[in-house]
Design an enzyme around this catalytic site. Structure first.
Site, PDB file in Angstrom:
ATOM      1  N   LYS A   1       0.818  -1.222   0.000  1.00  9.50           N
ATOM      2  CA  LYS A   1       0.000   0.000   0.000  1.00  9.50           C
ATOM      3  C   LYS A   1       0.850   1.270   0.000  1.00  9.50           C
ATOM      4  O   LYS A   1       0.385   2.329  -0.447  1.00  9.50           O
ATOM      5  CB  LYS A   1      -0.922   0.007   1.216  1.00  9.50           C
TER       6      LYS A   1
ATOM      7  N   SER B   1       1.580  -9.952  -0.417  1.00  7.98           N
ATOM      8  CA  SER B   1       1.319  -8.509  -0.459  1.00  7.98           C
ATOM      9  C   SER B   1       1.528  -7.769   0.857  1.00  7.98           C
ATOM     10  O   SER B   1       1.685  -6.554   0.854  1.00  7.98           O
ATOM     11  CB  SER B   1      -0.109  -8.260  -0.943  1.00  7.98           C
TER      12      SER B   1
END
Length: 400
Positions: free
Chosen positions: A52, A303
Site C-alpha cells: 500500500k 502482499s
C-alpha cells in the site's frame, strides 16, 4: 479511469526513493511441492509492511502545492492507513486517518507513529468511510482512495515492473484480489511487457464478492465479513475496477478457505522464514490448494505482513495440528495410583513431548473409579500420532 504503462513507469520514477525494492526469490520447497518454479515477491518486506505504501506515495507526490498545504484524508483500519500516514509524513503533508472505533489498538498506534492524526468514528468501516468523506468536504482535504484512483493504481503497478526486472520469462503471476488496485496495476505493467503472461486473482471464500462479480457480473454481499484475510474482505466490490481493469487484464479468479490461508501462513513462516498476514498469504494458498493452472515459471505476490501476534499464535497452533505436529489426545483409565505414570512412560517411549496434562474425574460419562486425562503432545506426523494411539489402546486405555 485510465492507467497506462507510461503512467506506471512515471510512478516508478516518482517513488523510487520512497519505497524499497523488495525481494523476488525462488522458493525451492514450494517449487518441489507443486512441480513448477515458484518465485515469491515479498512485498511484506516493504515499508509499513505492505504494498500500500507504493500507491499512497505516488498519489501524495502527485498533489499540487495547494493540495499538499490542505492535507489528505483516508479511511482504513489497516495497511492503507499506514501507507498514507508514512507517505504523507515523508512529503511533509498533514494526514488524517479515520478508523472505526473497533479498530485494533496496535493498528491505531502504528498509524499514529507514522505521523497521522487518527480519528475513531463509527462501529463499522462503512460508517468511518462516510465520515472521512464528510471531512474531505468540510476541510477541503484530498481523499486518498485505497484503489479507485489512477495514481494509486499506477503506484501499485510498480510491483509489476520490479517483478519483470527480477524474473525473466514468467508464465503466471498470482496476486490477492480485494478492491483490485494491486492486481490491476501489476497486470497492466506485466502484460505490456509480456502479453502472454496469465494473471490470477485469489480471494477468501468467506467474502468472495469480487470473485462473484468476475464470474457472474453480479454479487451478493455477505452478512458477515469475518475472515483471516481481512485485507481483501470487500463487502461491496467496485464495479468501476471490474469494468475498467479486472475484466480486461485478469485471466481468472479463484477462492480459498480460511484454513488454506492459515496453512499458507505457516508454510511461509516455516519454509520461507517470512511473516505474512492473511491477505498477503492468500495468493500462495491458491497455489498450494492446486486450484490454479501453473506455468513453468510463476510468481506469487505476498502482499503484506501486518498480522496480529495473537493471530500468529493461533495460526501456528492450527497449522501444527493439521500437519500432525501437535495433537490433543484424551484417554480414560482406571483411577488408581500409577496410571498416569504408565501413560507418560508410553508417550516417552514413543518420543512424544508432553506440553499439557489435565485430569477430569467428575465427567458424567465416566464410571466410578475412572478418570479422564487430556494430553497436548508434540509429535512428528499423523503416522506418529496413530502409533501412540495404538500403544495406549494396547495397554488398556480408552483413547478418544
Amino acid at each position: 479511469m485510465k492507467v497506462t504503462f507510461d503512467d506506471i513507469k512515471a510512478a516508478q520514477s516518482t517513488i523510487q526513493d520512497l519505497i524499497l525494492k523488495t525481494p523476488c526469490e525462488i522458493s525451492s520447497s514450494c517449487s518441489k511441492l507443486v512441480g513448477s518454479d515458484i518465485y515469491l515477491k515479498l512485498e511484506n518486506n516493504q515499508r509499513t509492511g505492505s504494498f500500500k505504501m507504493r500507491g499512497a506515495a505516488n498519489k501524495i507526490a502527485s498533489l499540487s502545492a495547494q493540495e499538499k498545504a490542505k492535507g489528505v484524508v483516508a479511511c482504513s483500519a489497516g495497511n492503507h492507513a499506514q501507507g498514507v500516514a508514512l507517505s504523507a509524513s515523508l512529503s511533509h503533508v498533514k494526514s488524517v486517518i479515520v478508523m472505526p472505533e473497533t479498530a485494533p489498538l496496535t493498528k491505531v498506534q502504528a498509524t499514529q507513529n507514522y505521523g497521522a492524526e487518527v480519528i475513531l468514528h463509527g462501529q463499522s468501516f462503512d460508517e468511518a468511510k462516510e465520515y472521512a468523506f464528510q471531512l474531505a468536504d468540510q476541510k477541503s482535504y484530498v481523499f486518498v482512495h485505497p484503489y479507485e484512483d489512477e495514481k494509486v493504481i499506477a503506484g501499485q503497478g510498480t510491483i509489476g515492473l520490479e517483478i519483470a526486472e527480477q524474473v525473466a520469462d514468467l508464465d503466471t503471476i498470482i496476486a490477492p484480489i480485494g478492491g483490485g488496485g494491486l492486481i490491476s496495476g501489476a497486470a497492466i505493467a506485466l502484460k505490456e511487457l509480456n502479453p502472454k503472461i496469465r494473471v490470477i486473482g485469489v480471494q477468501a471464500s468467506a467474502v468472495d464478492t469480487m470473485y462473484q462479480l468476475y464470474k457472474t457480473r453480479d454479487f451478493k454481499a455477505p452478512t458477515h465479513t469475518g475472515t483471516i484475510a481481512d485485507g481483501i474482505a470487500i463487502k461491496v466490490p467496485s464495479r468501476v475496477m471490474y469494468e475498467k481493469f479486472i475484466s480486461r487484464y485478469v485471466d481468472d479468479v479463484v477462492t480459498v478457505a480460511d484454513g488454506d490461508v492459515a496453512e499458507a501462513i505457516v508454510f511461509l513462516l516455516e519454509r520461507a522464514k517470512s511473516v505474512a498476514e492473511g491477505a498477503g498469504a492468500a495468493s500462495l494458498a491458491g497455489v498450494l490448494t492446486g486450484k490454479i493452472k501453473l506455468g513453468k515459471r510463476n510468481c506469487v505476490l505476498v502482499s503484506g505482513g501486518n498480522i496480529d501476534l495473537n493471530m500468529v499464535s493461533q495460526v501456528i497452533q492450527r497449522g501444527q495440528i493439521q500437519r500432525g505436529r501437535l495433537s490433543e489426545m484424551s484417554v480414560i483409565v482406571p483411577d488408581v495410583p500409577g496410571s498416569l505414570s504408565q501413560l507418560t512412560k508410553i508417550l516417552a517411549l514413543h518420543k512424544a513431548n508432553i506440553l499439557e496434562v489435565h485430569h477430569d474425574r467428575v465427567k458424567n460419562s465416566l464410571a466410578l473409579k475412572e478418570t479422564k486425562i487430556d494430553f497436548v503432545i508434540e509429535t512428528t506426523s499423523h503416522e506418529h500420532i496413530q502409533k501412540i494411539r495404538e500403544a495406549l489402546s494396547q495397554w488398556g486405555a480408552k483413547v478418544q
